[in-house]
Design an enzyme around this catalytic site. Structure first.
Site, PDB file in Angstrom:
ATOM      1  N   ASP A   1      10.110 -29.362  12.818  1.00  0.00           N
ATOM      2  CA  ASP A   1       9.394 -28.741  14.055  1.00  0.00           C
ATOM      3  C   ASP A   1       7.929 -29.329  13.908  1.00  0.00           C
ATOM      4  O   ASP A   1       7.131 -29.820  13.123  1.00  0.00           O
ATOM      5  CB  ASP A   1       9.276 -27.244  13.397  1.00  0.00           C
ATOM      6  CG  ASP A   1      10.519 -26.823  13.534  1.00  0.00           C
ATOM      7  OD1 ASP A   1      11.656 -27.480  14.249  1.00  0.00           O
ATOM      8  OD2 ASP A   1      10.600 -25.607  13.142  1.00  0.00           O
TER       9      ASP A   1
ATOM     10  N   GLU B   1      14.873 -26.210  21.721  1.00  0.00           N
ATOM     11  CA  GLU B   1      13.574 -25.729  20.763  1.00  0.00           C
ATOM     12  C   GLU B   1      13.204 -26.823  21.077  1.00  0.00           C
ATOM     13  O   GLU B   1      13.192 -27.847  20.895  1.00  0.00           O
ATOM     14  CB  GLU B   1      13.594 -25.588  19.267  1.00  0.00           C
ATOM     15  CG  GLU B   1      13.945 -23.803  19.589  1.00  0.00           C
ATOM     16  CD  GLU B   1      13.771 -23.722  18.229  1.00  0.00           C
ATOM     17  OE1 GLU B   1      14.258 -22.276  17.915  1.00  0.00           O
ATOM     18  OE2 GLU B   1      14.590 -24.191  17.251  1.00  0.00           O
TER      19      GLU B   1
ATOM     20  N   HIS C   1      11.981 -28.923  17.640  1.00  0.00           N
ATOM     21  CA  HIS C   1      13.300 -28.841  16.899  1.00  0.00           C
ATOM     22  C   HIS C   1      13.579 -29.955  16.970  1.00  0.00           C
ATOM     23  O   HIS C   1      14.632 -29.925  17.459  1.00  0.00           O
ATOM     24  CB  HIS C   1      14.194 -27.439  16.436  1.00  0.00           C
ATOM     25  CG  HIS C   1      14.914 -27.947  15.875  1.00  0.00           C
ATOM     26  ND1 HIS C   1      14.325 -27.485  14.483  1.00  0.00           N
ATOM     27  CD2 HIS C   1      15.832 -28.693  15.452  1.00  0.00           C
ATOM     28  CE1 HIS C   1      15.555 -26.957  13.522  1.00  0.00           C
ATOM     29  NE2 HIS C   1      16.897 -28.150  14.229  1.00  0.00           N
TER      30      HIS C   1
END
Length: 219
Positions: free
Chosen positions: A139, A196, A199
């Site tokens: 991340d 996301e 990510h």
């Protein structure tokens, strides 16, 4: 003639007895193939200008508590680190550095996350394990060359549609920065999580073993 035949049968039977007895012995179980040892690499030792903002080593996360020890490192599989370094090398001439929020994650922490948000796509089911548990996910975001903030569509761990890659709201600058990060990461073979923006997964990571290694270096 009958005596000769009986003698031949008796010898034949007795001659087979050792072989039959040998077959009756339990055969040893095949040796288990040892699981290859997987070494994780501290990404900061390979990417000197990598910025660490490991949120789960603080209370600034959706769990609202620190679940990583002080001194936690950004540990990743060697292939992940090599690709990440190449992405950083591409971004540096554009005036950007990489800042990581999460790298390798122990499975025990995955269970804690699942208790709070049992929603596949955002949090992986710990029964199967996350790619973070394999050292195959990272991340991250962009930072300026001097370590300053770069605007993105949402903060880290924003579990709303605004964090999706297809989100067209927010400012033009935030969407542009998201695309700059995506281009660098996908250019090195990483796969984005469509829900996301921060990510990215190592290709084929789901086939790798879930790991259990210490965050901090051995004394």
């Amino acid at each position: 003639m009958r005596t000769t035949t009986r003698l031949a049968l008796t010898l034949a039977l007795f001659g087979c007895a050792p072989a039959l007895a040998e077959d009756a012995k339990p055969k040893p179980a095949p040796k288990a193939t040892p699981t290859p040892k997987v070494e994780l690499v501290d990404a900061a030792t390979v990417i000197p200008d990598l910025l660490l903002d490991l949120r789960y080593a603080t209370k600034d996360n959706f769990l609202k508590r620190q679940v990583y020890p002080d001194g936690a490192r950004c540990l990743l599989l060697p292939d992940s680190v090599n690709r990440l370094k190449k992405a950083a090398d591409v971004l540096r001439p554009q005036g950007y550095r990489l800042k990581v929020y999460d790298c390798y994650r122990p499975r025990a922490v995955q269970y804690e996350m699942w208790k709070i948000l049992p929603k596949p796509g955002y949090v992986a089911n710990p029964a199967k394990g996350s790619n973070h548990n394999r050292g195959g996910a990272v991340d991250l975001t962009l930072a300026t060359a001097d370590g300053g903030e770069v605007e993105m569509p949402t903060p880290f761990d924003d579990f709303t549609p605004k964090a999706h890659h297809g989100y067209m709201g927010g400012t033009p600058a935030s969407r542009e920065h998201r695309e700059v990060l995506r281009g660098a990461m996908e250019g090195m073979g990483f796969q984005r999580n469509k829900m996301e923006w921060w990510h990215y997964d190592l290709p084929g990571a789901t086939k790798l073993p879930v790991l259990d290694v210490p965050f901090t270096p051995a004394n």
